[in-house]
Design a protein around this motif. Structure first.
Motif, mmCIF file in Angstrom:
data_model
loop_
_atom_site.group_PDB
_atom_site.id
_atom_site.type_symbol
_atom_site.label_atom_id
_atom_site.label_comp_id
_atom_site.label_asym_id
_atom_site.label_seq_id
_atom_site.Cartn_x
_atom_site.Cartn_y
_atom_site.Cartn_z
ATOM 1 N N PHE A 152 0.689 -1.135 0.168
ATOM 2 C CA PHE A 152 -0.040 -0.061 0.033
ATOM 3 C C PHE A 152 0.820 1.371 0.048
ATOM 4 C CE2 PHE A 152 -2.838 -3.434 1.494
ATOM 5 C CZ PHE A 152 -4.085 -3.155 1.037
ATOM 6 N N ASN A 207 0.646 3.852 1.902
ATOM 7 C CA ASN A 207 0.863 4.311 3.125
ATOM 8 C C ASN A 207 1.454 3.288 4.078
ATOM 9 O OD1 ASN A 207 -1.331 2.690 3.547
ATOM 10 N ND2 ASN A 207 -2.476 4.728 4.268
ATOM 11 N N ALA A 253 0.735 0.667 5.521
ATOM 12 C CA ALA A 253 -0.294 -0.287 6.049
ATOM 13 C C ALA A 253 0.331 -1.330 7.038
ATOM 14 C CB ALA A 253 -1.640 -0.716 5.390
ATOM 15 N N PRO A 280 0.923 -2.434 13.342
ATOM 16 C CA PRO A 280 1.731 -1.789 14.160
ATOM 17 C C PRO A 280 1.862 -2.667 15.630
ATOM 18 C CG PRO A 280 -0.535 -0.891 14.042
ATOM 19 C CD PRO A 280 -0.469 -2.097 13.034
ATOM 20 N N HIS A 281 1.021 -3.322 15.759
ATOM 21 C CA HIS A 281 1.047 -4.506 17.028
ATOM 22 C C HIS A 281 1.946 -5.436 16.811
ATOM 23 C CE1 HIS A 281 -2.026 -6.135 14.543
ATOM 24 N NE2 HIS A 281 -2.162 -7.304 15.115
ATOM 25 N N ILE A 293 7.172 -2.002 14.474
ATOM 26 C CA ILE A 293 7.149 -1.192 13.173
ATOM 27 C C ILE A 293 7.374 0.676 13.378
ATOM 28 C CG2 ILE A 293 5.235 -0.406 11.526
ATOM 29 C CD1 ILE A 293 6.396 -3.220 11.386
ATOM 30 N N ASN A 294 6.945 1.042 14.847
ATOM 31 C CA ASN A 294 7.264 2.429 14.874
ATOM 32 C C ASN A 294 8.650 2.767 14.911
ATOM 33 O OD1 ASN A 294 7.453 1.506 17.539
ATOM 34 N ND2 ASN A 294 5.681 2.597 18.217
ATOM 35 N N PRO A 324 -6.465 3.189 10.203
ATOM 36 C CA PRO A 324 -6.486 3.426 8.707
ATOM 37 C C PRO A 324 -7.005 2.073 8.121
ATOM 38 C CG PRO A 324 -4.185 4.031 9.667
ATOM 39 C CD PRO A 324 -5.026 3.327 10.726
ATOM 40 N N GLU A 340 -6.815 0.768 5.437
ATOM 41 C CA GLU A 340 -5.703 0.081 4.622
ATOM 42 C C GLU A 340 -5.116 -0.860 5.384
ATOM 43 O OE1 GLU A 340 -5.506 3.396 4.814
ATOM 44 O OE2 GLU A 340 -5.557 3.986 2.729
ATOM 45 N N ILE A 341 -4.974 -1.040 6.831
ATOM 46 C CA ILE A 341 -4.505 -1.808 7.511
ATOM 47 C C ILE A 341 -5.382 -3.280 7.553
ATOM 48 C CG2 ILE A 341 -3.718 -2.572 10.060
ATOM 49 C CD1 ILE A 341 -2.666 -0.098 10.358
ATOM 50 N N VAL A 367 -6.584 -8.100 14.098
ATOM 51 C CA VAL A 367 -5.829 -6.814 13.887
ATOM 52 C C VAL A 367 -6.587 -5.724 14.485
ATOM 53 C CG1 VAL A 367 -5.553 -5.266 11.894
ATOM 54 C CG2 VAL A 367 -5.336 -7.786 11.621
ATOM 55 N N PRO A 425 -6.578 -6.042 18.599
ATOM 56 C CA PRO A 425 -5.307 -5.535 19.435
ATOM 57 C C PRO A 425 -4.914 -4.031 19.133
ATOM 58 C CG PRO A 425 -5.150 -7.371 18.089
ATOM 59 C CD PRO A 425 -6.530 -6.861 17.811
ATOM 60 N N LEU A 426 -5.538 -3.373 18.146
ATOM 61 C CA LEU A 426 -5.032 -1.973 17.869
ATOM 62 C C LEU A 426 -5.742 -0.992 18.916
ATOM 63 C CD1 LEU A 426 -4.390 -1.940 14.050
ATOM 64 C CD2 LEU A 426 -2.797 -1.886 15.891
ATOM 65 N N GLY A 451 -0.671 5.722 21.819
ATOM 66 C CA GLY A 451 0.150 5.927 20.678
ATOM 67 C C GLY A 451 0.535 4.467 20.233
ATOM 68 N N LEU A 452 -0.283 3.491 20.022
ATOM 69 C CA LEU A 452 0.420 2.111 19.642
ATOM 70 C C LEU A 452 0.246 2.149 18.077
ATOM 71 C CD1 LEU A 452 0.907 -0.813 20.519
ATOM 72 C CD2 LEU A 452 -1.753 -1.291 19.990
ATOM 73 N N PHE A 473 0.403 5.023 16.204
ATOM 74 C CA PHE A 473 1.428 5.952 15.780
ATOM 75 C C PHE A 473 2.590 5.280 14.723
ATOM 76 C CE2 PHE A 473 0.523 9.181 19.132
ATOM 77 C CZ PHE A 473 -0.531 9.379 18.639
ATOM 78 N N GLY A 474 2.690 5.881 13.865
ATOM 79 C CA GLY A 474 3.723 5.336 13.037
ATOM 80 C C GLY A 474 3.545 3.998 12.187
ATOM 81 N N ALA A 475 2.317 3.771 12.081
ATOM 82 C CA ALA A 475 1.790 2.675 11.364
ATOM 83 C C ALA A 475 1.793 2.920 9.970
ATOM 84 C CB ALA A 475 0.439 2.007 12.031
ATOM 85 N N VAL A 476 1.076 4.059 9.696
ATOM 86 C CA VAL A 476 0.663 4.633 8.480
ATOM 87 C C VAL A 476 1.263 5.998 8.577
ATOM 88 C CG1 VAL A 476 -1.008 5.337 7.357
ATOM 89 C CG2 VAL A 476 -1.095 3.097 8.013
ATOM 90 N N ARG A 477 1.773 6.468 7.349
ATOM 91 C CA ARG A 477 2.093 7.715 7.131
ATOM 92 C C ARG A 477 1.151 8.586 6.646
ATOM 93 N NH1 ARG A 477 7.931 8.124 6.018
ATOM 94 N NH2 ARG A 477 7.629 9.908 4.994
#
Lengths: 370, 294
Positions: free
Chosen positions: A81, A83, A85, A88-89, A135-136, B185, B187-188, B206, B209-210, B287-288, B290-294
């Motif tokens: 993708f 961005n 995607a 993050p966990h 990921i971050n 997002p 897209e995730i 997914v 957990p987020l 902030g879990l 944060f930074g996953a997607v720009r």
């Protein structure tokens, strides 16, 4: 690896028609770029191939088998993708394992095979030292590699890349281009790459598909699209200094046919005259390279400077003449201001003709036969 | 790592002053904050200190700040009163709170997910409707609820309180968690779809957990509400399913007011929910995403 065919695809969002009767054939193992201005439907087309958007008319086939009724999960595609995607966990390794652990893949991967495959992909993308990271903790370029790895990891039939390098800085973007080509060579997966960057598309594509307003303007090898555009839009779209596209009336003077620009007669080479006449004459659209124009105080046509800039040591001018815009490049850099009036010469011998109404190419009949 | 960076960045401007010294503004701020904290904590202090005092110390005036702590009140509260003491009520409270919190958070997360991720006709009206269940004061519902509980034969059962508390907490859970889901997002989840997961699997592997911080926040709020609820509990239960607040409420009437044991029961009522909150709070990782997607 799969051959993709899109047949008679149609799609609308409410009253807005995105596609109508769209056809596209993507050969097995090729690297295809979908290029076009934003809103041209390139991303929508990719989402339909992916199975993320299944409400459409027409057919999409992988290796001849229709896939419209399959979910994204069942189509066996990988997608990176714009961005990234990433999940993050999960760690980088968790992200790479995730597609192999999917219920649909049950029994296909043993624990040892998964570990081995993660290692292979990590080596291919040079992200092995990052596997344990969150990921971050990754930079943009690293995230991009991980998202590519996740798309590749279970050997999908088709790899879909949605503006994969758009967010990277210029140097990294350039490096990733050759990286993507290298990976494609190793994997051989049929790849569809959506981009709005023409440099990227020209550099990477085996098959370049130019889209506009939900239509495919041309689908051909990159060099062919560049040198032999099928429509007026394509002719004026590609290149750092794009061709000048003018719609002008045919005129005749002293027995030679030509076009009228700024009240002046611009003679056309005989082959183009034949093409123009065959199409019925009247008005035609002509695309001319920047080299067809030269600023000349004694030149026949006068224009007003509408814009000017420096590109790599040359001066690029946009002149307004007859309500149309002419792109000129010159190496001498005399100071100009918007609104200045300049005279210029036109040489139409390198011109390409298009139907003024449809934008389709008008080809000289004889030259084709020879 | 990241948290260390931000904390040093925040402290940096203060380094301009000599370390350890405070400006007048700081002193004022701390003084006001201390007064407020004292005001909030004083009742808790009174409960805990009284529960440890002998009868003479309890009624001493001015109040005894220093005294010899005794455990007699707790002994009375736990083992003597009513022949059974506080234990059955404590157990009832734990059962009702745990079940209603789990149900409210579980169902609420599913409702919120469904309403944020699927286009449902009138979805936004539905959200408003869910919130509107909280507009009227709970006392307005007591009589209708009482009739419903009586008709269904659920009087004085855990299930009656669990169902009512779940429905009371649900709107709060849905509204808070919706915000968390909207922040993911899309897209995730599309990536997970392409990776081969069904919608339900995406929800569990997914999406949930987020939104963990949201789940924890709403679990804390729901549990506190269920734990402390008095009005409905006192109407719907008499004995078998009565919770701690009901037991506490009955204290004053039945045997005069024995402040020592009363406060001991109060302390027993406060501690579990306090521990629950403190333990969960640690898992509130902000902030879990944060930074996953720009």
């Amino acid at each position: 690896m799969a051959r993709i065919s899109v047949e008679g695809l149609s799609k609308s969002f409410g009253a807005y028609r995105v596609f109508e009767d769209l056809d596209l054939a993507i050969p097995k193992g090729s690297y295809v770029c979908l290029l076009g201005p934003s809103g041209c439907g390139k991303s929508t087309l990719m989402r339909m191939i992916a199975g993320l958007d299944t409400e459409h008319g027409g057919h999409i086939r992988f290796d001849g088998k229709p896939v419209e009724h399959l979910t994204a999960a069942q189509r066996d595609v990988g997608m990176a993708f714009q961005n990234y995607a990433l999940y993050p966990h999960l760690t980088v390794e968790g992200n790479l394992r995730f597609p192999m652990k999917a219920p649909l893949q049950k029994g296909r991967w043993s624990a040892a095979q998964m570990t081995e495959r993660v290692g292979e992909v990590a080596d291919l993308l040079q992200i092995r030292p990052l596997l344990g990271r969150a990921i971050n903790q990754l930079s943009g370029g690293q995230q991009q590699r991980v998202s590519l790895g996740r798309a590749l990891v279970r050997h999908p039939k088709v790899l879909l890349l949605d503006e994969p390098v758009t967010h990277l800085d210029a140097r990294l973007r350039y490096a990733m281009r050759s990286e993507l080509k290298r990976i494609h060579k190793v994997m051989g997966t049929t790849t569809v790459h959506v981009t709005h960057d023409q440099g990227e598309a020209l550099a990477m594509a085996d098959l370049l598909v130019i889209m506009r307003g939900g239509r495919i303007e041309q689908a051909a090898p990159a060099m062919e699209v560049y040198s032999d555009p099928a429509t007026a839009f394509v002719a004026g779209f590609l290149g750092a200094v794009p061709r000048t596209v003018l719609t002008l009336p045919l005129s005749e003077r002293d027995g030679t046919a030509g076009l009228r620009l700024g009240g002046q007669h611009v003679p056309l080479p005989p082959a183009l005259v034949a093409a123009a006449r065959q199409a019925g004459g009247g008005t035609v659209t002509i695309a001319l390279p920047a080299s067809a124009f030269a600023v000349d105080p004694d030149g026949p046509v006068e224009g007003t400077v509408a814009a000017h800039e420096m590109i790599e040591g040359a001066q690029r001018l946009v002149l307004q003449a007859d309500g149309q815009r002419v792109n000129i490049q010159r190496s001498e850099t005399a100071p100009v201001a918007n609104g200045d009036r300049l005279r210029f010469r036109v040489d139409a011998s390198e011109g390409l003709l298009f139907d003024a109404a449809t934008g389709d190419r008008l080809r000289p009949p004889l030259r084709r036969a020879a | 790592m990241a948290s260390m960076d931000t904390s040093t960045a925040r402290l940096a401007p203060k380094a301009a002053r000599a370390p350890g010294s405070l400006g007048t503004g700081d002193i004022l701020r701390y003084a006001l904050a201390s007064i407020f904290v004292g005001f909030c904590l004083f009742p808790l202090y009174m409960v805990l200190s009284t529960s440890l005092k002998a009868e003479a110390d309890i009624f001493a005036f001015p109040p005894a700040w220093s005294f010899r702590p005794i455990w007699d009140n707790f002994n009375d509260a736990l083992f003597v009163f009513g022949g059974t003491g506080v234990m059955p009520f404590l157990l009832n409270s734990v059962i009702v709170t745990a079940a209603s919190t789990a149900a409210a958070v579980g169902l609420g997360a599913m409702v919120a997910y469904g309403l944020t991720r699927f286009r449902i006709r009138g979805g936004s009206h539905l959200f408003f409707f869910i919130l509107s269940t909280r507009f009227a004061p709970p006392v307005a519902f007591v009589v209708p609820l009482y009739l419903m509980v009586r008709q269904t034969g659920l009087m004085d059962t855990h299930l009656a309180l669990i169902l009512i508390y779940t429905s009371m907490n649900l709107s709060l859970v849905v509204w808070i968690i919706r915000g968390f889901f909207e922040a993911i997002p899309v897209e995730i989840e599309e990536a997970a779809e392409i990776d081969g997961y069904s919608r339900l699997q995406i929800f569990f592997k997914v999406a949930l957990p987020l939104v963990k911080p949201g789940l924890i926040t709403t679990a804390i709020l729901s549990a506190i509400m269920s734990w402390n609820e008095f009005l409905i509990a006192t109407v719907m239960t008499q004995n078998k399913a009565a919770t701690l607040p009901v037991y506490l409420g009955g204290f004053s009437g039945s045997m005069g007011l024995e402040w020592g044991p009363y406060m001991a029961v109060g302390a027993i009522a406060v501690l579990p929910i306090m521990i629950f909150t403190l333990v969960l709070q640690k898992h509130l990782v902000r902030g879990l995403t944060f930074g996953a997607v720009r």
